[in-house]
Design a protein around this motif. Structure first.
Motif, short mmCIF file in Angstrom:
data_model
loop_
_atom_site.label_atom_id
_atom_site.label_comp_id
_atom_site.label_asym_id
_atom_site.label_seq_id
_atom_site.Cartn_x
_atom_site.Cartn_y
_atom_site.Cartn_z
N PRO A 261 0.81 -1.24 0.00
CA PRO A 261 0.00 0.00 0.00
C PRO A 261 0.84 1.27 0.00
O PRO A 261 0.57 2.20 -0.78
N GLU A 262 1.85 1.33 0.86
CA GLU A 262 2.68 2.53 0.93
C GLU A 262 3.46 2.74 -0.37
O GLU A 262 3.56 3.86 -0.88
N THR A 263 3.99 1.65 -0.91
CA THR A 263 4.74 1.76 -2.16
C THR A 263 3.84 2.20 -3.31
O THR A 263 4.24 3.02 -4.15
N ALA A 264 2.62 1.67 -3.35
CA ALA A 264 1.68 2.05 -4.41
C ALA A 264 1.34 3.54 -4.32
O ALA A 264 1.24 4.23 -5.36
N ASP A 265 1.17 4.06 -3.11
CA ASP A 265 0.88 5.49 -2.96
C ASP A 265 2.06 6.35 -3.43
O ASP A 265 1.87 7.40 -4.06
N GLU A 266 3.28 5.92 -3.11
CA GLU A 266 4.46 6.69 -3.54
C GLU A 266 4.58 6.69 -5.06
O GLU A 266 4.87 7.73 -5.67
N ILE A 267 4.37 5.54 -5.68
CA ILE A 267 4.43 5.47 -7.15
C ILE A 267 3.33 6.34 -7.76
O ILE A 267 3.55 7.04 -8.76
N TRP B 256 13.43 -1.41 -24.21
CA TRP B 256 12.22 -2.09 -23.74
C TRP B 256 11.62 -1.44 -22.51
O TRP B 256 10.43 -1.60 -22.24
N ALA B 257 12.40 -0.71 -21.74
CA ALA B 257 11.91 -0.18 -20.47
C ALA B 257 11.14 1.11 -20.68
O ALA B 257 11.15 1.72 -21.75
N SER B 258 10.48 1.54 -19.63
CA SER B 258 9.72 2.79 -19.64
C SER B 258 10.03 3.55 -18.36
O SER B 258 10.59 3.01 -17.40
N ASP B 259 9.64 4.82 -18.36
CA ASP B 259 9.85 5.62 -17.15
C ASP B 259 9.06 5.07 -15.97
O ASP B 259 9.54 5.07 -14.84
N LEU B 260 7.86 4.59 -16.25
CA LEU B 260 7.05 4.01 -15.18
C LEU B 260 7.70 2.75 -14.64
O LEU B 260 7.72 2.51 -13.42
N GLY B 261 8.26 1.94 -15.54
CA GLY B 261 8.96 0.74 -15.09
C GLY B 261 10.16 1.08 -14.23
O GLY B 261 10.43 0.41 -13.22
N ASP B 262 10.89 2.13 -14.61
CA ASP B 262 12.04 2.56 -13.80
C ASP B 262 11.59 3.05 -12.43
O ASP B 262 12.25 2.79 -11.42
N LEU B 263 10.48 3.76 -12.41
CA LEU B 263 9.97 4.27 -11.13
C LEU B 263 9.56 3.12 -10.21
O LEU B 263 9.90 3.12 -9.02
N VAL B 264 8.87 2.15 -10.77
CA VAL B 264 8.45 0.99 -9.98
C VAL B 264 9.67 0.22 -9.49
O VAL B 264 9.76 -0.19 -8.32
N LEU B 265 10.65 0.01 -10.39
CA LEU B 265 11.86 -0.71 -10.01
C LEU B 265 12.61 0.01 -8.91
O LEU B 265 13.14 -0.62 -7.99
#
Length: 369
Positions: A52-58, A295-304
């Motif tokens: 939950p906390e990680t999802a809010d930060e993303i 292949w990567a995206s900015d969103l993927g980098d943020l999640v990683l």
């Protein structure tokens, strides 16, 4: 004859003992890692607690151009943010958070108790129906509807992409960041959600029911790990047999055995350390690699970036046991070599036979008068 014996012993050790020892070190280490309660239960529970906390930060950072360069992705997150509902709140309203912190976490906790030997093995099943209900919850539909209403109007290209998305039922198509006709968009999204939910099972069995299974005081994890150490009997048989054939003395046997064990353990130790730290480095360096942009995206980098500790912990949990097993094997080899010097010293120590020295007795003197 002595040269032939050494050659036969060397062949047994070099072509049979060392390869099997190298493989068994990795096998035992990976078995120890894969059945540990820390890897199978504690780590997933930690991940669940942080979701939950990680999802809010993303969710917050994905609206910022500093983190997300793609305008369409930012537009979607900005539209979702205007609804006033955070990912944690949506999880709470749909019952997903309660299911994750309740049944899912408890099931993993029960599995950990079985692995540690705190309870008898029995069937453990995770009920996925609450997850399916959460995905089809009216709150999710309302959230999607409000998000769509906050998007900018579609142009001709956007309408075409939405039509393709609806025709494919959400397969292999990215959603354009624009507002189509709301009724058709809601229908397409609902069909996509329903398709995903229908493809999910109602339950997931993480541990089978062991009828007549004997209770193991050491725990299932420790028992499997302990039994895996018996695999070392295979390379030990080749190494000791080769050393017995090649050596001509107890000291030589220990020296041949210790050197062979050391030569088998050192490559496994070096390779396990190399793979472990290479994996950790690759996780850290992934966003800066040359193939990353393909292949990567900015969103993927943020999640990683937010969940980087998860693959790092997994890499550490997988390869650290291999390192320790290889280190233990190397120490065994060093002990054998040390014993060989001790045996040699005892064997070469000269014996001191007791020599009886006889002193000749002088004849009695006769006194001359």
């Amino acid at each position: 004859m002595h040269i032939a014996r050494r050659f036969i012993g060397l062949v047994l050790i070099l072509f049979f003992g060392l390869p099997t020892l190298f493989g068994i070190i990795w096998a035992v280490g990976m078995i120890k890692a894969s059945v540990s309660a820390e890897f199978l239960t504690d780590l997933p529970r930690k991940i669940i607690a942080d979701i939950p906390e990680t999802a809010d930060e993303i969710f917050r950072e994905a609206q910022d151009e500093e983190y997300i360069g793609d305008s369409d992705t930012r537009t979607w997150f900005q539209a979702a943010a205007k609804t006033g509902i955070s990912p944690r709140e949506l999880m709470q309203k749909t019952g997903l958070l309660e299911w994750m912190e309740g049944e899912l976490s408890d099931s993993l906790k029960q599995l950990g108790r079985v692995l540690r030997g705190e309870r008898r093995p029995r069937q453990i099943v995770i009920d996925l129906r609450p997850l399916k209900d959460a995905l089809l919850h009216p709150e999710v539909e309302m959230f999607l509807e409000k998000t769509l209403a906050n998007l900018p109007p579609c142009d001709e290209r956007g309408l075409k992409e939405w039509a393709e998305f609806a025709a494919s039922a959400g397969r292999h198509h990215e959603l354009p960041a624009c507002q189509p006709e709301l009724a058709s968009a809601k229908l397409a999204l609902n069909e996509a959600r329903t398709r995903v939910v229908n493809e999910m099972d109602n339950e997931f069995e993480i541990l089978e029911d062991f009828h007549g299974f004997t209770f193991l005081p050491l725990g299932l994890s420790r028992t499997i790990t302990l039994l895996s150490y018996f695999l070392f009997l295979i390379p030990a048989a080749f190494i000791f047999l080769g050393a017995l054939i090649a050596a001509s003395s107890p000291a030589g046997f220990c020296r041949w055995s210790g050197t062979s064990i050391l030569f088998g353990g050192v490559p496994a130790l070096l390779l396990s350390l190399f793979v472990k730290y290479l994996s950790l480095w690759a996780i850290q360096a992934a966003p800066f690699s040359s193939w990353h942009d393909r292949w990567a995206s900015d969103l993927g980098d943020l999640v990683l970036n937010k969940v980087r500790w998860i693959p790092e912990r997994i890499a550490d949990q997988l390869f650290s046991p291999v390192v320790w097993v290889a280190l233990f094997v190397c120490l065994v080899g060093v002990v054998f070599i040390a014993v060989s010097f001790s045996v040699r010293d005892k064997a070469s120590k000269p014996r001191n036979p007791a020599t009886a020295t006889s002193t000749p007795v002088a004849p009695p003197k006769t006194e001359v008068k």
